[in-house]
Scaffold this motif. Structure first.
Motif, PDB file in Angstrom:
ATOM      1  N   ARG A   1       1.979  -0.003  -8.866  1.00 59.99           N
ATOM      2  CA  ARG A   1       2.466   0.824  -9.847  1.00 59.99           C
ATOM      3  C   ARG A   1       3.860   1.037  -9.969  1.00 59.99           C
ATOM      4  O   ARG A   1       4.505   1.017 -10.979  1.00 59.99           O
ATOM      5  CB  ARG A   1       1.956   2.470  -9.478  1.00 59.99           C
ATOM      6  CG  ARG A   1       0.400   2.488  -9.679  1.00 59.99           C
ATOM      7  CD  ARG A   1      -0.047   2.182 -11.235  1.00 59.99           C
ATOM      8  NE  ARG A   1      -1.349   2.178 -11.290  1.00 59.99           N
ATOM      9  CZ  ARG A   1      -2.081   1.792 -12.358  1.00 59.99           C
ATOM     10  NH1 ARG A   1      -1.327   1.540 -13.331  1.00 59.99           N
ATOM     11  NH2 ARG A   1      -3.330   2.078 -12.562  1.00 59.99           N
ATOM     12  N   THR A   2       4.714   0.735  -8.857  1.00 58.77           N
ATOM     13  CA  THR A   2       6.027   1.012  -9.001  1.00 58.77           C
ATOM     14  C   THR A   2       6.954  -0.427  -8.954  1.00 58.77           C
ATOM     15  O   THR A   2       8.096  -0.314  -9.436  1.00 58.77           O
ATOM     16  CB  THR A   2       6.718   1.617  -7.577  1.00 58.77           C
ATOM     17  OG1 THR A   2       6.401   0.612  -6.542  1.00 58.77           O
ATOM     18  CG2 THR A   2       5.996   2.908  -7.245  1.00 58.77           C
ATOM     19  N   ARG A   3       5.912  -1.250  -9.078  1.00 60.47           N
ATOM     20  CA  ARG A   3       6.703  -2.847  -9.062  1.00 60.47           C
ATOM     21  C   ARG A   3       7.748  -2.999  -8.215  1.00 60.47           C
ATOM     22  O   ARG A   3       8.769  -3.637  -8.442  1.00 60.47           O
ATOM     23  CB  ARG A   3       7.073  -2.996 -10.481  1.00 60.47           C
ATOM     24  CG  ARG A   3       6.018  -3.004 -11.505  1.00 60.47           C
ATOM     25  CD  ARG A   3       6.514  -3.372 -12.822  1.00 60.47           C
ATOM     26  NE  ARG A   3       5.464  -3.338 -13.929  1.00 60.47           N
ATOM     27  CZ  ARG A   3       4.425  -3.976 -14.141  1.00 60.47           C
ATOM     28  NH1 ARG A   3       4.269  -5.272 -13.286  1.00 60.47           N
ATOM     29  NH2 ARG A   3       3.269  -3.895 -15.060  1.00 60.47           N
ATOM     30  N   GLY A   4       7.937  -2.413  -7.108  1.00 62.45           N
ATOM     31  CA  GLY A   4       8.940  -2.385  -6.172  1.00 62.45           C
ATOM     32  C   GLY A   4       8.414  -3.243  -4.737  1.00 62.45           C
ATOM     33  O   GLY A   4       7.565  -3.749  -5.023  1.00 62.45           O
ATOM     34  N   PRO A   5       9.179  -3.121  -3.710  1.00 63.73           N
ATOM     35  CA  PRO A   5       8.611  -3.865  -2.570  1.00 63.73           C
ATOM     36  C   PRO A   5       7.366  -3.232  -1.801  1.00 63.73           C
ATOM     37  O   PRO A   5       7.024  -2.108  -2.114  1.00 63.73           O
ATOM     38  CB  PRO A   5       9.744  -3.810  -1.599  1.00 63.73           C
ATOM     39  CG  PRO A   5      10.378  -2.231  -1.882  1.00 63.73           C
ATOM     40  CD  PRO A   5      10.341  -2.182  -3.552  1.00 63.73           C
ATOM     41  N   LEU A   6       6.610  -4.167  -1.336  1.00 61.11           N
ATOM     42  CA  LEU A   6       5.471  -3.840  -0.643  1.00 61.11           C
ATOM     43  C   LEU A   6       5.694  -2.664   0.547  1.00 61.11           C
ATOM     44  O   LEU A   6       6.424  -3.075   1.535  1.00 61.11           O
ATOM     45  CB  LEU A   6       4.621  -4.901   0.006  1.00 61.11           C
ATOM     46  CG  LEU A   6       3.328  -4.543   0.693  1.00 61.11           C
ATOM     47  CD1 LEU A   6       2.159  -4.096  -0.494  1.00 61.11           C
ATOM     48  CD2 LEU A   6       2.864  -6.133   1.388  1.00 61.11           C
ATOM     49  N   PRO A   7       5.264  -1.586   0.350  1.00 58.02           N
ATOM     50  CA  PRO A   7       5.840  -0.744   1.643  1.00 58.02           C
ATOM     51  C   PRO A   7       5.077  -1.148   3.111  1.00 58.02           C
ATOM     52  O   PRO A   7       3.988  -1.800   3.035  1.00 58.02           O
ATOM     53  CB  PRO A   7       5.062   0.596   1.181  1.00 58.02           C
ATOM     54  CG  PRO A   7       4.860   0.699  -0.210  1.00 58.02           C
ATOM     55  CD  PRO A   7       4.405  -0.813  -0.474  1.00 58.02           C
ATOM     56  N   PHE A   8       5.886  -0.721   4.021  1.00 54.57           N
ATOM     57  CA  PHE A   8       5.407  -1.162   5.531  1.00 54.57           C
ATOM     58  C   PHE A   8       4.163   0.033   5.746  1.00 54.57           C
ATOM     59  O   PHE A   8       4.249   1.052   5.293  1.00 54.57           O
ATOM     60  CB  PHE A   8       6.408  -0.880   6.523  1.00 54.57           C
ATOM     61  CG  PHE A   8       7.443  -1.930   6.263  1.00 54.57           C
ATOM     62  CD1 PHE A   8       7.480  -3.296   6.655  1.00 54.57           C
ATOM     63  CD2 PHE A   8       8.636  -1.497   5.708  1.00 54.57           C
ATOM     64  CE1 PHE A   8       8.514  -4.284   6.538  1.00 54.57           C
ATOM     65  CE2 PHE A   8       9.897  -2.445   5.566  1.00 54.57           C
ATOM     66  CZ  PHE A   8       9.789  -3.796   5.943  1.00 54.57           C
ATOM     67  N   CYS A   9       3.327  -0.364   6.638  1.00 53.75           N
ATOM     68  CA  CYS A   9       2.033   0.185   6.613  1.00 53.75           C
ATOM     69  C   CYS A   9       1.961   0.748   8.166  1.00 53.75           C
ATOM     70  O   CYS A   9       2.000   0.012   9.147  1.00 53.75           O
ATOM     71  CB  CYS A   9       0.873  -0.717   6.334  1.00 53.75           C
ATOM     72  SG  CYS A   9      -0.800   0.165   6.595  1.00 53.75           S
ATOM     73  N   PHE A  10       1.794   2.242   8.080  1.00 53.00           N
ATOM     74  CA  PHE A  10       1.508   2.667   9.389  1.00 53.00           C
ATOM     75  C   PHE A  10       0.021   3.513   9.309  1.00 53.00           C
ATOM     76  O   PHE A  10      -0.347   4.130   8.565  1.00 53.00           O
ATOM     77  CB  PHE A  10       2.660   3.774   9.840  1.00 53.00           C
ATOM     78  CG  PHE A  10       4.044   3.212  10.120  1.00 53.00           C
ATOM     79  CD1 PHE A  10       4.370   2.616  11.434  1.00 53.00           C
ATOM     80  CD2 PHE A  10       4.780   2.773   8.917  1.00 53.00           C
ATOM     81  CE1 PHE A  10       5.570   2.149  11.605  1.00 53.00           C
ATOM     82  CE2 PHE A  10       5.946   1.869   9.249  1.00 53.00           C
ATOM     83  CZ  PHE A  10       6.560   1.978  10.500  1.00 53.00           C
TER      84      PHE A  10
END
Length: 696
Positions: free
Chosen positions: A97-106
Motif C-alpha cells: 500500500r505504501t510502496r515503501g520498504p518492507l517493514p521489519f517483523c516482530f
C-alpha cells in the motif's frame, strides 16, 4: 494470567519505551495501524465496517513517517509464534500500500520477542526492540549493501593466500545468509589482521556500520586497538585513552568481555541490542561462552569466532555455538601448514629439555650435597625431616638453588642478540606471582651490572604493565627488558615478533594452553621493521624445565580435571560397594550391618539439622602451611638436545662445546704439525698443505 491488553500495557509498551519509543506520539508509534487490503475475489463492496482492513497492534515509524517495523502482540499465556504469520502478512500488505520498504517483523507475547528480517533471515529470538536509529540504520544497510562475492580484499592488510581464503569463506557465507562463523588459525598467522581486512570489506560493501571486537584481557584490547589504528586509521575507534563510558559515535569498538558485560547491565546508559552489525569473538571457546554468554545472547547479530586451538581439540559445544558441524570450522589453517609453506609463514622451534637433580629425584638426604647437609645441620635442621618430591617444588618447598640453576642454564643456552652477550627477547612462564618475583630476584642477583633492567615481572594486576611507556610497551619497543617473567598474562594473545626464547619454568597441563604459549614465539620478523636487538630470526628456542613435551607426548589431550567428590560422598560410595559385594557373595550378615539407614528416621535427621547444622560454622579450618624455603645447590641431571653435524647427532650445547674442546686437545697431542707449532719448530709449506686438507 494477563489479557492481551494487559500484556501490551504492562510489558510491551515498557519494552518499547526502554528502546526510546514514545508510545503516545503517533509520529513514532501507531497502535492499531489501519492497513487497507484487497477485498476477496468476487466482492465489489465491503459487507462489514472492517472488511478490507487489517489492524496491526503496533507500527514503528521512521523519521519521515515511513513504517519501518510491525509488532504483533499476543497475551502471555499464548505462544508468541501464533502471531508470526499474521505479522508477516501485515508487513507485506503495508509495503504493497505504501510502496515503501518492507517493514521489519516482530511478534511477541510480552515474555518472548522474535525478530524476522523478511526475505533475508529466518526469525530469531531477541532481547528487546531496536531504537529509531537502529531501524533507520538496518533499513539503510538492507537497501544499499553491495554483493560481497565481488568485493575486493585489501591485500595491504591481509594479503596471504590463507588469509584471503578465510575472508572469502566468511563473505560467501554471509551471502548465503549464514550468521555464525568459526575461523581456526594457528597462533601467529594473523587472525587480527584477517579480521581487520574483513571489517574493511564489510564496511566498504555497506554491510556493517558498527563492529564489536571482543577480547579477554586489557593487553589484547590495547593490541587490537593499535592494529585497527594502523590499518584503518580513518575509522573512529572506542575507547580512546581515558574513556570509560561507551560513546555512540564510533564505528569500531574493542572491549574486554567483563567491560562489555558491565555496559549491557548498566541501567543508567542503555545500549541497544541492535547497536552492532557484526561481532568478533577472539579466542572463542565454550568456557568463554559459559562465563560471558550473556553478551552473545544480548547482541543477536552476525558473529565470528576465532581460535588458535587445533581443530581436533575444539569441543563439540564450540562448533555448535557457531553453527558448524563437528570438526568442520568455516576455515582452518594449521601451524604445520604455516611452517612448511615456501617461504614459511611461521618460525619453527627447537626444544632444549633441562631437568635438575631435585626436579627429577626430589630433595632429601639422598640428593642433598654433603656440603649443604653440613650447613643445614649447623643451622639446627634435621636432615631426615627434609623429604620432598620434585613435583612439590614451588608448592611445598622453595629452593633458590634450583631457580638459580634454571636462570644460569637459560643464560648459557638461550638464543642471544647479534653481540652474543644478552639474551634475545624472552618470556619466562612461572607458576605463581611469588615464583615470578623470585625469578626476578635471581636475575638481579646474578647479573647486577644490568641494574635490575634485564628481567621484569609482568602480571595482569600490576598497573605499571599497561599503556604507553608501561612494562609491556618497554618489552615490545625498547632494548630492555630482555626477559618478561609472566604468570598467565603473556601466555596467550601477545604478538611480539622479536621473541626468540621461551622458558617453561612451570608444568602445564592443558594441551590447548600449551600450544597457545608456544605461539608466543612463532611470528616471523617484518624486514621493514627490524629492531636493533633482533635483526634476524631463523628459529626460536623453547627451554622446557618441567618435561612438558614429554607429558603431552604421553598425554596428548593434557590433564583431565575431574571434579573431586567430597570425602563423605566417597565413603558412602565405598559402603554401597561393600554392600553390593556382600550381597553378591551371599554374605547377608555383612550386608545388613552396612545398611545403617534402615534405622534412620526423619526425626533423627531433623535433629541433626537442628543441633549440628548451626555448629558447622565453628569447625576448624586447616590453615595453609607456608612452603619451606631452602637454598641448596642444585645441578643439571639431564639435557636434550640440539642437532648438529652431517648425521644429525643430538646433544646439548654444553656437551657439544665439551666435545669440540676435547677434539682440539686430541689434535694438539697427536697431530705432528700442531706439535711442531707447539714446540716452536719450523713448519714447511708441505706441512701447512697437509693441515689444511685435514681441516677440510
Amino acid at each position: 494470567m494477563k489479557t492481551e491488553q494487559q500484556t501490551r500495557v504492562q510489558l510491551i509498551d515498557k519494552q518499547l519505551e526502554k528502546a526510546g519509543w514514545n508510545i503516545d506520539d503517533p509520529t513514532q508509534v501507531v497502535q492499531e495501524y489501519d492497513i487497507l487490503v484487497d477485498l476477496p475475489e468476487g466482492v465489489a463492496e465491503t459487507q462489514t465496517p472492517y472488511q478490507g482492513h487489517q489492524f496491526s497492534d503496533y507500527v514503528l515509524l521512521g523519521k519521515n513517517g515511513t513504517p519501518l517495523a510491525v509488532v504483533e502482540a499476543k497475551k502471555t499465556s499464548k505462544d508468541a509464534g501464533i502471531g508470526r504469520k499474521q505479522a508477516k502478512q501485515y508487513c507485506y500488505n503495508i509495503r504493497k500500500r505504501t510502496r515503501g520498504p518492507l517493514p521489519f517483523c516482530f511478534y511477541t507475547n510480552g515474555l518472548e520477542i522474535y525478530f524476522w528480517d523478511l526475505e533475508n533471515y529466518p526469525p530469531r529470538k531477541v532481547i528487546g526492540y531496536p531504537t529509531l536509529d537502529d531501524l533507520e540504520r538496518l533499513n539503510y544497510i538492507r537497501q544499499n549493501r553491495k554483493p560481497l562475492t565481488r568485493e575486493l580484499i585489501n591485500m595491504q592488510i591481509a594479503g596471504r593466500d590463507y588469509q584471503i581464503g578465510a575472508i572469502r569463506s566468511v563473505l560467501e557465507g554471509i551471502e548465503k545468509k549464514k550468521r555464525s562463523f568459526l575461523l581456526v588459525m594457528a597462533t601467529g598467522t594473523g587472525k587480527t589482521r584477517t579480521s581487520i581486512a574483513l571489517v574493511d570489506a564489510l564496511m566498504r560493501a555497506g554491510h556493517a556500520e558498527r563492529i564489536l571486537f571482543l577480547v579477554d584481557r586489557i593487553a589484547l584490547r590495547e593490541q587490537a586497538l593499535d592494529a585497527f589504528k594502523e590499518h584503518l586509521p580513518n575509522e573512529p575507534r572506542w575507547p580512546n585513552v581515558g574513556e570509560k563510558l561507551i560513546r555512540m559515535d564510533r564505528r569500531i569498538y574493542v572491549s574486554t568481555y567483563p567491560s562489555m558485560l558491565n555496559i549491557i547491565r548498566n541501567e543508567n546508559q542503555y545500549l541497544s541490542p541492535y547497536f552492532f552489525d557484526f561481532i568478533f569473538i577472539d579466542e572463542s571457546h565454550r568456557s568463554i561462552y559459559n562465563t560471558y554468554g550473556e553478551i552473545l545472547d544480548y547482541f543477536k547479530t552476525i558473529n565470528l569466532g576465532m581460535t588458535a586451538t587445533p581443530t581436533d581439540l575444539i569441543d563439540h559445544n564450540t562448533f555448535s555455538l557457531f553453527e558448524c558441524e563437528d570438526g568442520l570450522p568455516t576455515f582452518a589453517y594449521t601451524f604445520e601448514e604455516a611452517v612448511n609453506n615456501t617461504p614459511p609463514y611461521l618460525s619453527n622451534f627447537q626444544v632444549m629439555k633441562i631437568q635438575t637433580r631435585f626436579q627429577a629425584d626430589g630433595i632429601s638426604k639422598r640428593t642433598i650435597a654433603l656440603e649443604d647437609q653440613k650447613k643445614l645441620m649447623l643451622d639446627g635442621v634435621d636432615i631426615e625431616e627434609i623429604n620432598f618430591e620434585g613435583t612439590q617444588l614451588e608448592k611445598k618447598v622453595i629452593n633458590r638453588g634450583t631457580n638459580t640453576l634454571i636462570v644460569k642454564e637459560f643464560m648459557e643456552e638461550c638464543i642471544k642478540d647479534q653481540n652474543g652477550v644478552l639474551p634475545g627477547k624472552t618470556i619466562f612462564f612461572c607458576s605463581s606471582k611469588v615464583h615470578a618475583r623470585r625469578m626476578e630476584e635471581v636475575f638481579d642477583t646474578l647479573f647486577p651490572q644490568y641494574n635490575g633492567e634485564l628481567a621484569k615481572v609482568m602480571v595482569s594486576d600490576d598497573p605499571r604493565v599497561y599503556g604507553k611507556g608501561g612494562l609491556l610497551d618497554q618489552f615490545t619497543n625498547q632494548d630492555m627488558p630482555r626477559v618478561a617473567i609472566s604468570v598467565d598474562m603473556l601466555d596467550t594473545g601477545i604478538d611480539i615478533r622479536e621473541i626468540v626464547n621461551l622458558c617453561f619454568a612451570k608444568p602445564v597441563y592443558s594441551y590447548t594452553k600449551f600450544w597457545q604459549m608456544i605461539g608466543r614465539g612463532t611470528r616471523l620478523l617484518e624486514p621493514a621493521k627490524a629492531k636493533p636487538w633482533c635483526l634476524e630470526k631463523q628459529i626460536f628456542l623453547i627451554m622446557d624445565c618441567w618435561d612438558n613435551f614429554e607429558y603431552f607426548k604421553l598425554t596428548p589431550e593434557g590433564k583431565k580435571i575431574d571434579p573431586g567428590l567430597p570425602l563423605p560422598v566417597r565413603l558412602f560410595g565405598l559402603r554401597l560397594d561393600k554392600i553390593e559385594t556382600a550381597m553378591h557373595l551371599a554374605e547377608e550378615d555383612i550386608a545388613q550391618k552396612e545398611i545403617f539407614w534402615k534405622d534412620v528416621s526423619d526425626n533423627a535427621l531433623d535433629l541433626l539439622v537442628e543441633k549440628l547444622g548451626p555448629l558447622m560454622k565453628f569447625r576448624e579450618k586447616g590453615n595453609p602451611v607456608s612452603p619451606i624455603e631452602l637454598d641448596l645447590k642444585d645441578k643439571v641431571k639431564q639435557k636434550e638436545y640440539v642437532e648438529f653435524g652431517p648425521e644429525h647427532e643430538a646433544v646439548s650445547i654444553t656437551r657439544y662445546k665439551e666435545m669440540v674442546e676435547a677434539k682440539i686437545l686430541a689434535l694438539m697431542e697427536n697431530n705432528p704439525v700442531l706439535l711442531k707449532i707447539k714446540e716452536n719448530k719450523p713448519v714447511s709449506q708441505t706441512d701447512m698443505t697437509l693441515k689444511l686438507c685435514m681441516v677440510h
